[in-house]
Enzyme design. Structure first.
Site, short mmCIF file in Angstrom:
data_model
loop_
_atom_site.label_atom_id
_atom_site.label_comp_id
_atom_site.label_asym_id
_atom_site.label_seq_id
_atom_site.Cartn_x
_atom_site.Cartn_y
_atom_site.Cartn_z
N CYS A 99 5.47 11.17 1.60
CA CYS A 99 6.47 10.13 1.81
C CYS A 99 7.71 10.72 2.49
O CYS A 99 7.64 11.03 3.67
CB CYS A 99 6.78 9.43 0.49
SG CYS A 99 7.40 7.76 0.75
N HIS A 107 1.60 7.82 -1.35
CA HIS A 107 1.64 8.76 -2.48
C HIS A 107 0.24 8.93 -3.07
O HIS A 107 -0.11 8.22 -4.01
CB HIS A 107 2.56 8.23 -3.58
CG HIS A 107 4.00 8.20 -3.21
ND1 HIS A 107 4.87 9.21 -3.54
CD2 HIS A 107 4.73 7.28 -2.55
CE1 HIS A 107 6.08 8.91 -3.09
NE2 HIS A 107 6.02 7.73 -2.49
N GLU A 125 -0.85 11.03 -4.99
CA GLU A 125 -0.87 11.57 -6.36
C GLU A 125 -1.15 10.51 -7.42
O GLU A 125 -1.66 10.81 -8.49
CB GLU A 125 0.45 12.30 -6.68
CG GLU A 125 1.70 11.44 -6.75
CD GLU A 125 2.43 11.29 -5.42
OE1 GLU A 125 1.76 11.36 -4.38
OE2 GLU A 125 3.66 11.07 -5.42
N1 GLN Z 1 13.53 7.62 1.17
C1 GLN Z 1 12.34 7.46 1.95
C2 GLN Z 1 12.03 6.00 2.26
O1 GLN Z 1 12.54 5.12 1.61
C3 GLN Z 1 11.16 8.08 1.26
C4 GLN Z 1 10.77 7.39 0.01
C5 GLN Z 1 9.84 8.20 -0.84
O2 GLN Z 1 9.69 9.38 -0.61
N2 GLN Z 1 9.25 7.59 -1.83
O3 GLN Z 1 11.26 5.74 3.13
#
Ligand code: GLN
Length: 604
Positions: free
Chosen positions: A407, A534, A536
């Site tokens: 992310c 994600h 995970e």
């Molecule tokens: N802050 C970044 C976004 O909003 C990444 C978010 C995250 O890593 N969950 O896109």
């Protein structure tokens, strides 16, 4: 059992906590679920969090641990992750009840005029709403099979006696009466401290907390006592006498070498007998089959050869902030028969500023990073440590160290590439520099800038592979697409994609529009992958998540053989998922999962 067995009515197991918080109630409740599943029952679960937040989405991981994301986009308490991993189920946002959700529900009804002029009160309106919610959600199938589960494990967060949980304890007291004896089993998790001066196991705190429980109309069937060692017989006797719980229903949750031992420990002390007795299920249960759990727990204890993964993040002070990440790394390393060693590196320690202000900290951070076999930059929000993460990504890229960015970690990898390779010194995300001339990561058009709660791109979304000849597609078993969970507001700027690709980075996974970048790879690097999602959250013991498996395999020099083992005959390519089969590769043959060595009995 609902597959044609004998359970007709939903059975409920309530898990409460006493004395202090942090006793590992969530893992205990999950392990109880595992034990019941091993007896042949289908199990679902509900977590109650008596706070006013509607969901965990706006809560700081520093304070509360990670925000777990579900398929339906629910942002929930991390205990739901324990349930999903332990029971291999997929929960819904409604499986996490909060005070906020219940009040919102009741207040909405009040505004609609549903209460027909009545005074709306905590008892009976809030308490009824809680009971209705539980009964409704318990019926939602969560294991991929049709029809409701046989048993619903409910975990009440917090400690008995908390003001916040009063409406819930009242509701659950009424609920236990309503569903009736034989359908409800209450397990109270408590603490039996040992005073170092006398070395005696003390029962008084448990006595008091059971008294508190009874005064709220709840009667425990089973006591599960956390203590360093097994309870002595006379201690059990005393607890039995004062708490009115049969001695054979008093279980000790003593410290274990890894949390996969917990279901085994419960079985060895015959916890299932006590639960099945309370739920009138004796006749139709089978002897618990915990073969997989036993081999996993034992395997994990035996692993010696370390694989060092550096996590360069923001919330490195509290490992619960990255719980699913740790579990995913663990699932991968145990599959590969390696002992996971995590080196936590606060991202800001790698920055030049720290070199000036605190050179020792700076040196130590870089030493850790350089000593690692693989680098993981996790998700995150806010600009603290961003430059440090960029430095870590640069280090991994230039030194050909296996790297996985998740992310924000993926966005970081793209920013770093734009700065170093395209020479765009001020390339940035507009999250951190709204005025950058080279915005390679931008705010998504559909987002909201005024409301933070629940306004991100959340939950399960599809990623289509753009090329099959790339590491990520191979790791995912050469499928055409994958569904993974998301939680973000920003994305790679589609207008910069062709420039970036011309310079050698490859966007190997995109969404259905082809406009949103989901996976990025450096084809000429041993393992350099970023994912906007994600992965995970969907990793399971024995079914490690593809990109984590790739990272750990690359970190211990096994990536080639892993990819080789994953080659699938052409015709099968789209249908087969090695990870869903769990045991299709030579590495994942024993459905294995290990334990993160610092987590002694706390989380799954
Ligand atoms: N802050 C970044 C976004 O909003 C990444 C978010 C995250 O890593 N969950 O896109």
């Amino acid at each position: 059992m609902n597959k044609g067995g004998g359970v007709k009515k939903m059975k409920y197991v309530l898990v409460t906590g006493g004395v202090v918080s942090g006793l590992g109630k969530g893992v205990t409740a999950s392990s109880i679920g595992v034990l019941l599943k091993a007896c042949g029952f289908r199990v679902t679960s509900i977590k109650i969090d008596p706070y006013l937040n509607t969901d965990a989405g706006t809560m700081s991981p520093f304070e509360h641990g990670e925000v777990f994301v579900l398929d339906d986009g629910g942002e929930v308490d991390l205990d739901l992750g324990n349930y999903e991993r332990f029971l291999d189920i997929k929960l819904t946002r409604d499986n996490n009840i909060t005070t906020g959700k219940i009040y919102q529900d009741v207040l909405d009804k009040e505004r609609r005029g549903d209460y027909l002029g009545k005074t709306v009160q905590v008892v009976p309106h809030i308490t009824d709403a809680i009971q209705e919610w539980i009964e409704r959600v318990a019926m939602i199938p969560v294991d991929g099979q049709p029809g409701p589960a046989d048993v619903c494990v409910i975990e009440l967060g917090g400690t008995i006696g908390d003001i916040e949980s009063m409406p819930f304890t009242e509701a659950l007291g009424q609920f236990s009466y309503r569903v009736g004896a034989g359908n409800f089993c209450l397990i109270h998790v408590s603490l039996v401290p040992v005073l170092s001066v006398v070395g005696e196991q003390k029962t008084k705190p448990t006595q008091h907390s059971v008294r508190g429980l009874r005064s709220l109309g709840l009667t425990p069937n089973i006591l599960a006592c956390r203590s360093t060692l097994a309870l002595e017989e006379n201690v059990k006797k005393k607890l039995s006498q004062f708490c009115h719980v049969p001695a054979e229903n008093i279980i000790t949750l003593y410290d274990v070498s890894n949390i996969w031992h917990l279901p085994l420990l419960l079985r060895d002390q015959k916890a299932h007998e006590a639960i099945l007795g309370a739920l009138n299920l004796h006749g139709i249960a089978r002897e618990p089959n915990l073969k997989e759990w036993t081999s996993r727990a034992e395997l994990c204890d035996m692993l010696l050869e370390p694989v060092r993964i550096a996590i360069v993040g923001k919330y490195t002070g509290l490992s619960d902030s990255y719980l699913s990440l740790l579990k995913a790394l663990l699932h991968a390393s145990v599959s590969l028969r390696k002992k996971l060693v995590v080196d936590w590196i606060p991202a800001s320690d790698l920055e030049d500023e720290t070199a000036k202000e605190n050179p020792d900290v700076y040196k130590a951070a870089w030493k850790l990073l350089k000593g690692s076999d693989g680098v993981l930059v996790p998700g995150g929000f806010g600009d603290r440590g961003v430059e440090g993460k960029i430095l870590a990504a640069k280090y991994a890229r230039e030194n050909r160290i296996p790297f996985l960015g998740i992310c924000l970690g993926m966005q970081i990898a793209v920013i770093e590439f734009a700065r170093s390779i395209l020479g765009l010194q001020d390339a940035n995300s507009t999250e951190f520099d709204p005025d950058t001339k080279n915005p390679c990561v931008i705010f998504m058009p559909e987002g909201s800038k005024t409301h933070l709660g629940g306004t991100m791109r959340l939950g399960s979304r599809r990623t289509y592979f753009q090329v099959m000849d790339c590491k990520s597609a191979k790791l995912y078993g050469n499928r055409g697409f994958i569904d993974e969970r998301h939680r973000h507001r920003y994305e790679v700027n589609p207008d910069m994609v062709s420039r970036l690709e011309d310079a050698g980075i490859s966007f190997t996974g995109k969404d259905e529009t082809g406009q949103r970048m989901e996976i990025v790879e450096l084809p000429n690097h041993p393992y350099y992958i970023g994912a906007q999602f994600h992965p995970e959250f969907k990793s399971r013991p024995g079914k490690p998540s593809a990109l984590f498996l790739g990272l750990v395999a690359a970190a211990c020099g096994q990536l080639d053989s892993l990819l080789h083992a994953h080659k699938i005959p052409n015709g099968m390519a789209k249908k087969v998922s090695l990870y869903q089969n769990g045991n299709a590769t030579k590495f994942a043959k024993i459905p294995a999962d290990g334990i993160y060595s610092n987590c002694n009995g706390v989380h799954a």
